[in-house]
Design an enzyme around this catalytic site. Structure first.
Site, short mmCIF file in Angstrom:
data_model
loop_
_atom_site.label_atom_id
_atom_site.label_comp_id
_atom_site.label_asym_id
_atom_site.label_seq_id
_atom_site.Cartn_x
_atom_site.Cartn_y
_atom_site.Cartn_z
CG ASN A 168 -1.75 1.32 1.29
OD1 ASN A 168 -1.44 2.23 2.05
ND2 ASN A 168 -2.80 1.39 0.49
CE1 TYR A 172 -3.45 6.21 4.58
CE2 TYR A 172 -1.24 5.28 4.59
CZ TYR A 172 -2.55 5.23 4.19
OH TYR A 172 -2.99 4.20 3.38
NE ARG A 173 -3.45 14.63 11.09
CZ ARG A 173 -4.70 14.89 11.39
NH1 ARG A 173 -5.54 15.30 10.47
NH2 ARG A 173 -5.12 14.74 12.64
CD1 TRP A 186 -1.91 4.39 8.01
CD2 TRP A 186 -1.01 3.32 9.75
NE1 TRP A 186 -0.70 3.89 7.60
CE2 TRP A 186 -0.13 3.23 8.65
CE3 TRP A 186 -0.65 2.73 10.96
CZ2 TRP A 186 1.09 2.55 8.73
CZ3 TRP A 186 0.55 2.06 11.03
CH2 TRP A 186 1.42 1.97 9.93
N GLY A 191 -5.49 1.56 3.54
CA GLY A 191 -4.72 0.34 3.36
C GLY A 191 -3.59 0.17 4.35
CD GLU A 232 -2.13 1.77 -3.25
OE1 GLU A 232 -3.25 1.85 -2.72
OE2 GLU A 232 -1.34 0.81 -3.08
CG ASP A 281 -9.06 18.39 8.74
OD1 ASP A 281 -9.88 19.01 8.05
OD2 ASP A 281 -9.38 17.78 9.78
#
Length: 587
Positions: A168, A172-173, A186, A191, A232, A281
Site C-alpha cells: 500500500n 497519511y499525515r 492511519w 490500506g 499503487e 485539515d
C-alpha cells in the site's frame, strides 16, 4: 513528457513560468504556510523556498495548485490509456489473434507497467544518509497556530502486508514529535491501517518507509481512491508511462523509489499510541487530538541536493481539489466496470470528498438506482460517504446546482430519501458527535419530473427567519438564530411554516444564507461539513412496514454547532508579518 522526478517537474514549471523562487529567509512555523495560502488563492505559481530557517533543504509547495500544473505533471496519456484499457475489455473478449493485433499499441503500453530494479550507483535517493537524529534539520511545516506541532504533509507511506505480497502507498499525515519519532495518522478504511492491524494481531512491528518527492505520478497514486488490492506502484507506473525505478536499501527493509527526494525508514510498534493533533485539515477545520500509532525512525536516505515537498491544507480550494479533479477524470472510465450500473461518479472536493458524492446510474427496472446506491456505499473508501445523491439523468456532476435541480424535480419524499443511523464516518468528520461514527443519507431522483421547481421565494415572511436566499431551483437557504441560541429552530420552522414551503423540496438552515447562495464552493463546504443526516435532517413523516415516508419540505440544519472543531483562520500577527514582508519575498 510526464516528469520522472521532482526536479524534472520543477524545470518544466520554470520553462512555463509556473514557478517562483523565494530566497528571502522564511520561517517554516506559520509564515511559509501563510505565503502559500495567499498565492494559491490567486491561482499563483508553485513556490520554491530556498532559505528556510533551521534547515539546509529547500521547500517546494503549490506544485498542483492549478488545473494547468496538474496537466503538466501528468499529461493526457494516463486518461487516454485508461479509456483504452476499458474499451479493450470489449474488443479482447474473446482474445482472438485479430483482436490482439488491433490492440497491439495498448499491449505494448501495458508491458511498460511495473517496477524495475536498478543498481545503487544509479539511484539518486542513496546520495545521503542520516542515522543520528535522522529527522533533525528537515524543514517540516507548522501550518496553523493550533496545530499540535509540525506535520509532514506530503508523505508517501509505503507498507506491505505482514504475510507478504500486497503493498500500500498512502498519504497519511505525520506529526513530528522529535528527531526520532512521528505520529502515523492511519484513518479507518485506509490500506496502511489494514496492514498495521494485521501486524498488531501478530504482536509485530510493521516496517514502514515514507517517501517524499519523486515522480508526481507517485503522489497521485498515493491519494487515488483505488480498490484495496490494486497496487499503487503499478498505478504510478501507468501514469508515468514507464516502469518505476526501484533500488534495494543497503540497510535492509523495503525497496526504495530511486528518484525520491527522501526515504524515511523505520517501523510502527504494536499496541503503542500517542496523542496526535490538533491539525488544520482539508475539511477547513481543526481535527482534534486523538491517540494514533507511533512511527519510530531508524534512518533517512536523501538525494545530495534534496528538495522537501510540502502542501498546505485548509478551506477549499487547495491543492487536493485539483489533484482530486484529475484522479476522478482518470478513474471515471473504470467505474462502470467496477460497479455495473454506475455511468458516472463524482465526489466533491469542496466538502473534503467523503461528506458528499453523486452518481448517474442505470434505471432499467424499478428501484435499480437504489441497489446501485448500496453498491457505491460498499465500495472501498466510498463506504465513508456521508450524503449520496443518485439520478438516472445525464448531467455534469461537477455542476452541483444543475445536478440538484434534476434530482429535486424527480424526488418523491415518500420513497426516495433514506437515512441510516449508526454508521461509520470519515475520521476527520466530527458532525456525528463521536470519532469515526455518524450516519448516512441517500437521496434519489430518477424517472420523469414530478414537480416544477420554484426559483424565487414569494410566500412572505417566515417566523424567526431573518435571511432568505435561493441556491438553485427547489433549494432554499434560510438563516435565523444560531444553533447555540435556538437549537429547536428547524422543528419550529416545520411546525409553523411548512405549509408555505411545500413548493420547496429542500430547505437548508445555515448561519449566513446570502453569503453562500451564489458560490458553489462556499455552499458545498458550509452545508455538507456542518450536518449529520440522522440528527440534522427534519421532515414530517410516517412509518409503514418499517419504511419511513417523508413529506416535503426536507429541512437540513447546517448551522455550526457546539462541539464542532474550530474553523481555520490564520493568526493575526502572522498575517501582519506577511503583509510587511510581501515585496521582500518576491523581490
Amino acid at each position: 513528457m510526464v516528469p520522472t522526478n521532482l526536479r524534472v517537474f520543477l524545470d518544466m514549471l520554470r520553462r512555463e513560468n509556473e514557478l517562483i523562487e523565494i530566497s528571502a529567509p522564511v520561517d517554516p512555523n506559520l509564515e511559509l504556510a501563510e505565503i502559500h495560502r495567499r498565492v494559491i488563492d490567486e491561482q499563483g505559481p508553485a513556490l520554491l523556498f530556498t532559505n528556510v530557517k533551521g534547515s539546509s533543504f529547500p521547500v517546494v509547495t503549490n506544485l498542483f495548485g492549478t488545473t494547468r500544473r496538474v496537466d503538466l505533471a501528468f499529461g493526457p496519456k494516463p486518461e487516454q490509456f485508461m479509456k483504452a484499457v476499458i474499451n479493450a475489455t470489449n474488443t479482447l473478449l474473446p482474445p482472438t489473434p485479430k483482436a490482439l493485433w488491433g490492440e497491439k499499441a495498448l499491449i505494448f503500453d501495458l508491458l511498460k507497467v511495473g517496477t524495475k530494479k536498478i543498481q545503487p550507483n544509479q539511484a539518486p535517493i542513496l546520495g545521503g544518509l542520516k542515522k543520528d537524529n535522522p529527522l533533525a534539520g528537515l524543514p517540516v511545516l507548522t501550518s496553523w497556530q493550533e496545530d499540535g506541532g509540525p506535520f509532514v504533509t506530503l508523505p508517501l507511506v509505503y507498507t506491505e502486508h505482514p504475510d507478504g505480497g500486497h503493498h500500500n502507498l498512502g498519504m497519511y499525515r505525520m506529526q513530528v514529535y522529535d528527531d526520532l519519532t512521528t505520529g502515523m495518522h492511519w484513518q479507518i478504511h485506509k490500506g496502511g491501517g489494514f496492514h498495521y492491524h494485521e501486524a498488531e494481531k501478530r504482536n509485530q512491528a510493521l516496517p514502514v518507509t515514507v517517501f517524499l518527492g519523486g515522480p508526481p505520478a507517485l503522489i497521485a497514486s498515493a491519494i487515488a481512491p483505488v480498490p484495496e488490492h490494486l497496487p499503487e506502484l503499478m498505478l504510478a507506473s501507468l501514469i508515468l508511462g514507464q516502469k518505476l525505478p526501484m533500488v534495494e536499501n543497503p540497510h535492509g527493509g523495503h525497496r526504495l523509489v530511486a528518484e525520491a527526494e527522501f526515504a524515511i525508514c523505520g517501523s510502527v510498534p504494536p499496541h503503542l499510541r500517542r496523542p496526535e493533533g490538533p491539525f488544520g485539515d482539508h475539511f477547513g477545520y481543526y481535527s482534534l487530538q486523538h491517540d494514533f500509532p507511533v512511527f519510530n525512525v531508524n534512518h533517512v536516505w536523501h538525494r545530495k541536493d534534496a528538495i522537501y515537498p510540502a502542501t498546505i491544507v485548509g478551506k477549499p480550494r487547495q491543492e487536493d481539489y485539483f489533484l482530486g479533479e484529475f484522479l476522478q477524470r482518470l478513474l471515471e472510465p473504470a467505474f462502470p466496470m467496477a460497479m455495473p450500473g454506475v455511468k458516472d461518479l463524482w465526489t466533491y472536493a469542496e466538502t473534503g470528498f467523503h461528506p458528499l458524492a453523486a452518481a448517474v446510474v442505470r434505471e432499467s427496472y424499478s428501484r435499480e438506482a437504489l441497489g446501485t446506491a448500496f453498491r457505491i456505499l460498499g465500495e472501498g473508501q466510498l463506504s465513508l460517504t456521508k450524503f449520496l445523491i443518485v439520478t438516472d439523468q445525464p448531467t455534469a456532476l461537477a455542476n452541483f446546482s444543475q445536478l440538484l435541480e434534476k434530482v429535486l424535480e424527480r424526488f418523491d419524499p415518500a420513497k426516495d430519501l433514506f437515512i441510516f443511523n449508526k454508521t461509520s464516518h470519515d475520521t476527520l468528520d466530527y458532525t456525528g458527535g463521536q470519532l469515526n461514527h455518524g450516519s448516512k443519507a441517500v437521496l434519489l431522483g430518477t424517472g420523469n419530473p414530478v414537480r416544477e421547481l420554484p426559483r424565487a421565494y414569494t410566500e412572505g415572511e417566515l417566523p424567526e427567519i431573518q435571511d432568505i436566499a435561493v441556491y438553485c431551483g427547489g433549494c432554499l437557504l434560510v438563516s435565523g438564530a444560531s444553533y447555540a441560541a435556538e437549537p429547536e429552530l428547524p422543528q419550529r420552522l416545520l411546525a409553523n411554516a411548512a405549509s408555505r414551503l411545500t413548493q420547496w423540496p429542500l430547505v437548508i438552515l445555515v448561519d449566513d444564507a446570502s453569503d453562500i447562495a451564489y458560490d458553489q464552493t462556499k455552499f458545498l463546504w458550509t452545508v455538507f461539513t456542518r450536518f449529520n443526516p440522522a440528527s440534522d435532517m427534519y421532515a414530517q413523516s410516517s412509518v409503514n412496514r418499517h419504511h419511513i415516508a417523508y413529506e416535503v419540505p426536507i429541512v437540513i440544519d447546517a448551522r455550526m454547532k457546539p462541539g464542532y472543531p474550530d474553523e481555520l483562520f490564520p493568526r493575526e500577527d502572522i498575517v501582519q508579518l506577511v503583509d510587511r514582508r510581501w515585496k521582500e519575498y518576491f523581490a
